[in-house]
Each structure stands twice: as C-alpha cells, then as structure tokens.
Scaffold this active site. Structure first.
Site, short mmCIF file in Angstrom:
data_model
loop_
_atom_site.label_atom_id
_atom_site.label_comp_id
_atom_site.label_asym_id
_atom_site.label_seq_id
_atom_site.Cartn_x
_atom_site.Cartn_y
_atom_site.Cartn_z
N ASP A 170 -32.36 -11.84 -8.06
CA ASP A 170 -32.10 -13.08 -7.34
C ASP A 170 -31.04 -13.86 -8.11
OD1 ASP A 170 -33.45 -14.13 -9.55
OD2 ASP A 170 -35.36 -14.14 -8.48
N HIS A 517 -32.94 -3.53 -6.41
CA HIS A 517 -33.21 -4.83 -5.80
C HIS A 517 -32.30 -5.86 -6.46
CE1 HIS A 517 -35.86 -7.86 -3.80
NE2 HIS A 517 -35.53 -8.60 -4.86
N ASP A 565 -37.66 4.53 -4.98
CA ASP A 565 -36.32 3.92 -5.04
C ASP A 565 -36.10 3.14 -3.74
OD1 ASP A 565 -33.79 3.21 -5.67
OD2 ASP A 565 -32.92 5.22 -5.58
N GLU A 574 -36.34 -3.80 -9.43
CA GLU A 574 -35.65 -5.01 -9.87
C GLU A 574 -35.47 -5.02 -11.39
OE1 GLU A 574 -35.50 -9.76 -8.90
OE2 GLU A 574 -37.46 -8.78 -8.85
#
Length: 624
Positions: A170, A517, A565, A574
């Site tokens: 993020d 991610h 994956d 992540e």
C-alpha cells in the site's frame, strides 16, 4: 776462448773460400759490442745474417682514441662499453619486451556468492519504496515523484512530510516499522562495513539510510531540546472502509488523489524510543560527516527525552484505529533498552548505559522469563536484539562494575535465545521443508525467520572475533558453526531450497512470485491515470505484474510450505519494509568475500570513553 755463446753458435764468421781472420770483436765487460761486427769487411754479408745478428727495434702501436665531446675514449674501452650494453639488453631488456608483447591471460575474478547476488537485489526494494521527489539515480524506471503533498494537513507544515518510504504494497508511511528498518540497516552497515564496501554497496546502503533518517527528522521538531508531539503516520485506512483511502483504492503512488491524513501522537515511548535508536545508529554510520552526525544525535536525544517523559507513557498505537490493526505496539520497555544502548554507543554518555542496564527495564519487559515469543525479533519486540547489542559491549570491552551483573544476565539470555532457535529443543515448530515458525504459523513468517538468522549469524561472528569456539545450551555444548548453519538454512529456504522450489525474493532465481501484492508494481506505466477504483482491474487480473519489484521478500508460505502466488492474498505475496531490512542484514552477515572477515569490532565503540577500574562497594559490616 768463447766457451759460452748465448745465441747458440760461434761468433767467428767464415766464408767458404776464406780462412777465418784474426779479427776479434771488442767487448766491454761481459757484453759484446755488436756494432763492431759491422765493419766494412762485413758489408758483403747478406741481409739474413744481419737480421740474425741484430735485434729489430721494438715499435709500440699507437693507441687510437674516439672523441665523444666531453671526453676521449679508446677504441677498446668503447668496445667494452658497447659489449656490456648489448649483454644487458639481452639479459634484461629483451625478456621484458617479450613479456610485454605476449598475450595476457588475466585470472578471472571470483564470482560473487549467491548471498551477494540476492543482497544486490534486496537493497533495490528500498529504492522502489521511496516516497517524495526521487533522484534521477534512483534506478527504478517505473517509479516517479509521489506524496509531494504529504503533511500539508498539519498546523506546522513548513517542510511537510515529503520523503521517507512506503511500508508495503500500500502507500501508507508507518513510522514505527520504518524506524526499525533504518536501525537494522545501520546496524548491518556498522558490523559489516568492509563487506558492503567490497561488493560496492556501501554508498548505496548509506544513501538508503539517509533517505529514511532525513524523513524521520521531519516527523518532530528536531531542532528543539524538548517536544510534545510526533507525527506517527501519513496515510492510512480503517478496516472495512468504503471511502477512498490507502486500502480501499488501488493506485500507484504517482496517481494518489485521495486524502492522506497525518496521525499525530502526544505520547508514545515505543515509537520515540525506536526513532531515537534509528537516529543514533545512523549518526555512527555518518560519523565521517560531522555536521550531519551531530544533527542526528541532537534529534536522537530530543526524541528519546520525549520517550522518557513520565507523563507520556502510553503506547503510540493505543486508541488509534488506523494503526492498531496493522502495527500495534505491545510495550515500550524494550525500546528503552534498545534506544538506550544505541545512544550510549553514539554519544558515550553513561546515563544511557545506566538506563539500558537498570534492573527495572528487563523486569518490566519480562526479559528474563524466557517467554518464547520474546526471543523473536520483530518491529514490535526489540528485546533479543537489544540484549545481543549489550552482550557485544560485555564481550569486547568488559566494562566490569557496575554493569557486569546485568550484562552477564543479558549475555546468558542471549545464549538461551540462540538455543531456542535450534530444532532439536522443539521450542518452536518447524515446517517439513525446514522453515522455523517463529510466529506460530501466522502470516508473514519470513520476516521473523530472517531476523533470527541475522541474530544467530551475528552472535557467531562475535564469538569468532573473540576467539570463543561455541556456547552451552544447558549440558550441551555447541560450536558456533551450528548458528551459522541455522542462519544458512533459513536464508537458503527463502532463496529457493524449499518444497515449492521457489525463491521468495522477487527477481532472484528462475522461479519467484509474479503476482506481488503491490500497487506500484501491478499498475502499468502507460502514462494513463487510473482512479481509486479504476485501478481495481490491475489488482484483480490474473496476469503477471507488469513490473517486477526486484528484491522484495514476500510474506512467504504457510506452515505447510505451501505458497499461493496471488495478488489478492496479501498474506502470501505482500512485502514489507521491516522484513526486507532483516533480509539485508542476514544476507550481508552470510556473504563470503575474499579479503574480508567477521565484524568491525571498533567503529561502533568509538564514542565510548575508556573505562577506569571501578571496584564494587564493600559489603556491609558483619553483624552476629
């Protein structure tokens, strides 16, 4: 009469037709007068007889010289000189000419080991996570400037909060794990400076540290001697939120157009203690830059004073819904020990070592209870790292009283922590493939494994530098090589020696995660702006990421060695800033480089003054 003729014959001359005359030669002493023989009567003698009688005059040859300007040399001397020059040329000059003209066969340089190759990539992850205005040399072509409005919502936003690192997949900047990551990077550089230099990553590592510490100095008033607040986070999200924020939206950092609020704290010794550790450790890294080092030290002391303020002793995450679900702190006394140790190393002020060895600190942090979870180093729990760092002080400087009692206890607990990492003692579960489960099978297991690998490898290097062959686990004695073997097994598992035959470091090996991610890596750099929800198609697609985020260590497999994956399953795919910092530290400790060996014992101690002999106080008087 002439009984002795030295020429071998009579001096009487006769003709074949004449009788010898009575003519006698005259003499002086014992020598004949040869000229008397040449009378007119002898004119008729032939030249042969004359040559027999008379000696030819000795004529000396005339020496010839050569004039070379400043002196004259004989031909013979000149011949000798030229002869010597010729012989010298044949003996010395000719072999040199031949050797220089022969084709050169350079020996091939020793190829870097696999740990070095992985380390080069692991450091690049930090380049990909940078926020702010990026330098042209950043080296990640799909990243650009971002977060240039960060911190503008604060009341004193003269400088803003531009810079630093995004935490994971993020775009949030969590200052607690960011500070921990910077401390770990600095620690690894201080211990293994020569290795970093040998692989040409020393300047790169320092640049990454400075990028982080420059930002941390913006998160509080670092020019003041006392502060009352710290900016703890930029951006964030609430669980289950349906409004645009860092989790609801899927946008690369360059496209962010949703609100990114700044979280301010007015108490938080855990965050402040970790920030002090990061700044103090970095000040030693940059001690060659006196101005910057002093700036870091001042900031470290200021923020640590905030941490020690008795009226501000509540965890930084308490009551913060945008922090607690993600980076909740379990306490702060470990940061007192950790930050105090680093400040002591950076400044040499005994106040800090007195705090780090104050019996109340391990008491309130439960350091001596041997609770398994407290032997696991993480962004939240610094106890095993702090005690190893202080064990270093005891092993190499032996300060004695009044620190020896607590330091010896830290040393003992450190030894027991290392024992807990060994599979045979069954303190932690292990997967069948060989990965230690330090977080009890919960997600993101790899970041805990790399931290343990670093501590074990570093402790082994301390023992080697001190000439200690091993350590005891109860009645069992183990060679320090056992710790290196443990560290190696965990890192090689992550690098591909696992049941999935997959490297969990992106870009290393032939098989690695392709659906990481990560918003920036999954969104194409096609010069199009994707809205908050417009980027969901890149989150949900089954296609590979258009960009490999090189060096990122993903969350890792589950406790059955299985890995999916999948971009939407962040538990597996992540990466995090703190996890990669531990990976870098472990890799550099295991890297084998010719000409370098072990740890740098002295650099970390340079600010510490010499310890004079101190005797403990006498025992109280005996009473019956």
């Amino acid at each position: 009469m002439h009984s002795r003729n030295q020429w071998g014959g009579s001096f009487e001359l006769t003709n074949s037709n004449e009788v010898a005359s009575d003519y006698e030669t005259s003499r002086i002493g014992d020598q004949w007068d040869r000229a008397a023989l040449l009378s007119p009567a002898s004119d008729t003698m032939d030249s042969t007889v004359q040559s027999w009688i008379l000696e030819r005059p000795i004529t000396k040859k005339k020496t010839k010289y050569v004039d070379i300007g400043c002196m004259k040399l004989s031909y013979k001397a000149l011949q000798w000189i030229f002869g010597i020059i010729f012989v010298g040329f044949c003996v010395i000059g000719l072999p040199i000419i031949v050797a220089k003209n022969l084709p050169k066969h350079h020996s091939r340089p020793i190829p870097p080991d696999n740990y070095t190759l992985a380390l080069h990539k692991a450091l690049l992850f930090f380049n990909a996570q940078k926020s702010g205005e990026l330098p042209k040399s950043n080296g990640i072509p799909w990243r650009g400037n971002s977060g240039l409005q960060d911190g503008k919502d604060t009341t004193d936003d003269k400088k803003g909060l531009v810079g630093g690192y995004y935490d994971a997949g993020d775009n949030i900047k969590f200052h607690f794990p960011m500070s921990f990551a910077m401390t770990m990077l600095s620690w690894s550089v201080l211990e293994y400076k020569q290795k970093y230099m040998a692989i040409n990553e020393y300047d790169h590592a320092r640049e990454l540290i400075r990028w982080g510490t420059d930002y941390l100095l913006l998160t509080f008033n670092s020019s003041a001697s006392k502060i009352n607040k710290i900016y703890a986070q930029v951006g964030g999200s609430l669980n289950g939120s349906k409004t645009p924020d860092d989790h609801y939206c899927w946008q690369k950092p360059e496209d962010m157009d949703y609100p990114r609020p700044t979280t301010t704290i007015f108490e938080g010794p855990d965050l402040a203690g970790e920030m002090a550790a990061a700044l103090a450790a970095a000040s030693i890294v940059f001690q060659d830059d006196t101005t910057y080092s002093k700036k870091l030290l001042k900031g470290a002391e200021t923020v640590f004073a905030f941490a020690r303020d008795f009226g501000k002793r509540s965890t930084y995450s308490r009551g913060k819904p945008n922090i607690e679900p993600f980076y909740n702190s379990s306490g702060y006394f470990d940061e007192y020990m950790w930050g105090g140790a680093w400040l002591f190393y950076a400044i040499g002020n005994s106040t800090y070592i007195s705090l780090a060895t104050d019996p109340n600190v391990p008491k309130h942090s439960n350091a001596f209870y041997m609770i398994p979870d407290l032997s696991v180093l993480s962004w939240d729990n610094k106890l095993p790292a702090a005690m190893l760092l202080l064990t270093r002080f005891r092993m190499f400087l032996s300060p004695g009283y009044p620190y020896e009692e607590m330091l010896s206890m830290y040393h003992n607990v450190t030894s027991l922590t290392m024992c807990s990492y060994l599979q045979q003692f069954k303190v932690f579960n292990w997967t069948r493939g060989g990965l230690i489960q330090l977080n009890h099978g919960r997600p993101q297991s790899l970041q805990y494994a790399v931290n343990a690998a670093f501590l074990a490898s570093l402790f082994a290097d301390y023992m080697e530098a001190k000439g200690v062959p091993g350590w005891n686990c109860g009645p069992n004695y183990f060679s320090r090589s056992v710790l290196k073997a443990f560290a190696t097994s965990q890192i090689e598992y992550i690098m591909g020696k696992n049941p999935m035959n997959m490297s969990y470091i992106v870009g290393y090996g032939n098989k690695f995660p392709r659906h990481v991610h990560h918003r920036g890596a999954s969104t194409p750099n096609d010069h199009k702006h994707y809205s908050c929800t417009g980027g969901w198609k890149w989150r949900d697609t089954d296609n590979r990421n258009p960009h490999n985020i090189t060096g990122a260590m993903v969350g890792g497999p589950n406790n059955f060695d299985q890995f999916h994956d999948s971009r939407t399953n962040y538990n597996y795919t992540e990466p995090t800033l703190a996890g990669n910092a531990g990976l870098v530290a472990a890799l550099i400790s295991l890297t084998s480089i010719e000409g370098t060996s072990g740890v740098d014992i002295n650099t970390i101690f340079e600010a510490i003054p010499p310890f004079g002999p101190q005797n403990p106080p006498p025992p109280p008087p005996w009473k019956p």
